[in-house]
Design a protein around this motif. Structure first.
Motif, PDB file in Angstrom:
ATOM      1  N   TYR A  15       0.843  -1.201   0.000  1.00 49.29           N
ATOM      2  CA  TYR A  15       0.000   0.000   0.000  1.00 49.29           C
ATOM      3  C   TYR A  15       0.877   1.249   0.000  1.00 49.29           C
ATOM      4  N   PRO A  16       0.410   2.344  -0.606  1.00 52.37           N
ATOM      5  CA  PRO A  16       1.179   3.596  -0.587  1.00 52.37           C
ATOM      6  C   PRO A  16       0.996   4.320   0.746  1.00 52.37           C
ATOM      7  N   ARG A  17       1.463   3.713   1.813  1.00 56.15           N
ATOM      8  CA  ARG A  17       1.147   4.170   3.179  1.00 56.15           C
ATOM      9  C   ARG A  17       1.636   5.581   3.462  1.00 56.15           C
ATOM     10  N   ASP A  18       2.721   6.011   2.834  1.00 59.30           N
ATOM     11  CA  ASP A  18       3.223   7.353   3.103  1.00 59.30           C
ATOM     12  C   ASP A  18       2.407   8.439   2.400  1.00 59.30           C
ATOM     13  N   ASP A  19       1.594   8.054   1.431  1.00 55.89           N
ATOM     14  CA  ASP A  19       0.792   9.018   0.671  1.00 55.89           C
ATOM     15  C   ASP A  19      -0.560   9.314   1.317  1.00 55.89           C
ATOM     16  N   HIS A  20      -0.987   8.496   2.272  1.00 55.38           N
ATOM     17  CA  HIS A  20      -2.314   8.636   2.874  1.00 55.38           C
ATOM     18  C   HIS A  20      -2.218   8.346   4.374  1.00 55.38           C
ATOM     19  N   GLN A  21      -2.533   9.323   5.180  1.00 50.45           N
ATOM     20  CA  GLN A  21      -2.476   9.160   6.633  1.00 50.45           C
ATOM     21  C   GLN A  21      -3.290   7.956   7.104  1.00 50.45           C
ATOM     22  N   GLU A  22      -4.465   7.749   6.510  1.00 50.13           N
ATOM     23  CA  GLU A  22      -5.323   6.645   6.962  1.00 50.13           C
ATOM     24  C   GLU A  22      -4.685   5.275   6.751  1.00 50.13           C
ATOM     25  N   LEU A  23      -3.736   5.166   5.818  1.00 48.53           N
ATOM     26  CA  LEU A  23      -3.083   3.876   5.561  1.00 48.53           C
ATOM     27  C   LEU A  23      -2.052   3.525   6.621  1.00 48.53           C
ATOM     28  N   GLN A  24      -1.780   4.438   7.528  1.00 50.87           N
ATOM     29  CA  GLN A  24      -0.831   4.161   8.603  1.00 50.87           C
ATOM     30  C   GLN A  24      -1.542   3.577   9.825  1.00 50.87           C
ATOM     31  N   ASP A  25      -2.674   2.968   9.583  1.00 50.10           N
ATOM     32  CA  ASP A  25      -3.493   2.306  10.596  1.00 50.10           C
ATOM     33  C   ASP A  25      -3.206   0.804  10.531  1.00 50.10           C
ATOM     34  N   ILE A  26      -3.158   0.153  11.670  1.00 45.10           N
ATOM     35  CA  ILE A  26      -2.823  -1.277  11.723  1.00 45.10           C
ATOM     36  C   ILE A  26      -3.768  -2.138  10.887  1.00 45.10           C
ATOM     37  N   ARG A  27      -5.008  -1.706  10.705  1.00 43.96           N
ATOM     38  CA  ARG A  27      -5.945  -2.488   9.876  1.00 43.96           C
ATOM     39  C   ARG A  27      -5.421  -2.660   8.458  1.00 43.96           C
ATOM     40  N   TYR A  28      -4.747  -1.629   7.952  1.00 45.52           N
ATOM     41  CA  TYR A  28      -4.175  -1.735   6.606  1.00 45.52           C
ATOM     42  C   TYR A  28      -2.884  -2.529   6.617  1.00 45.52           C
TER      43      TYR A  28
END
Length: 156
Positions: free
Chosen positions: A129-142
């Motif tokens: 996932y592009p975790r650094d591009d979206h704050q919500e992707l820095q959630d453990i669920r992702y």
């Protein structure tokens, strides 16, 4: 029984000539082995290539991942569903909402920092996932959806 008169049947996918590295099953309209779509490295390499740079929770620093978008693969096989079950070589299984692949540029990585991913190090395929591009992707669920050693996808 074939398709109704006047309705074209989806053409079959080409057959792999090398070792199968990914199997896609479930609600797909294009197949090449019974009701499955199976891919070798060359077939996956023919999909549009992209790269992304991001951090991960299991590596140090920013890494460059090369591969193809999950949405491109799913479109190629005519996937129709709400969930993709990702299955790894180590028997890890997780359901991923199909909407993730339209909302984010989720990559199926074949290499990291220019080195081909091997089963001994998160390969041959890794959902990234592009975790650094979206704050919500820095959630453990992702984080749980980052499937390494990916070998199978089941569309439902």
């Amino acid at each position: 029984m074939g398709p109704p008169a006047g309705q074209a049947q989806e053409p079959a996918l080409p057959a792999p000539t090398g070792k199968v590295v990914l199997t896609v099953s479930g609600n797909i309209s294009k197949t090449n082995r019974g009701n499955l779509a199976v891919f070798d490295d060359d077939m996956l390499g023919a999909l549009p290539r992209i790269h992304l740079e991001t951090t991960t929770v299991v590596t140090d620093g920013v890494k460059r991942f090369d591969g193809f978008l999950m949405r491109d693969l799913l479109a190629y096989v005519g996937a129709d569903g709400g969930t993709v079950t990702a299955i790894a070589l180590n028997d890890y299984v997780i359901d991923i909402p199909m909407e993730d692949f339209s909302r984010f540029d989720v990559l199926v990585a074949t290499s990291m920092d220019g080195t081909r991913l091997l089963p001994s190090d998160k390969g041959p395929l890794w959902i990234v996932y592009p975790r650094d591009d979206h704050q919500e992707l820095q959630d453990i669920r992702y984080d749980y959806r980052w499937v390494w050693q990916l070998i199978e996808l089941d569309v439902r």
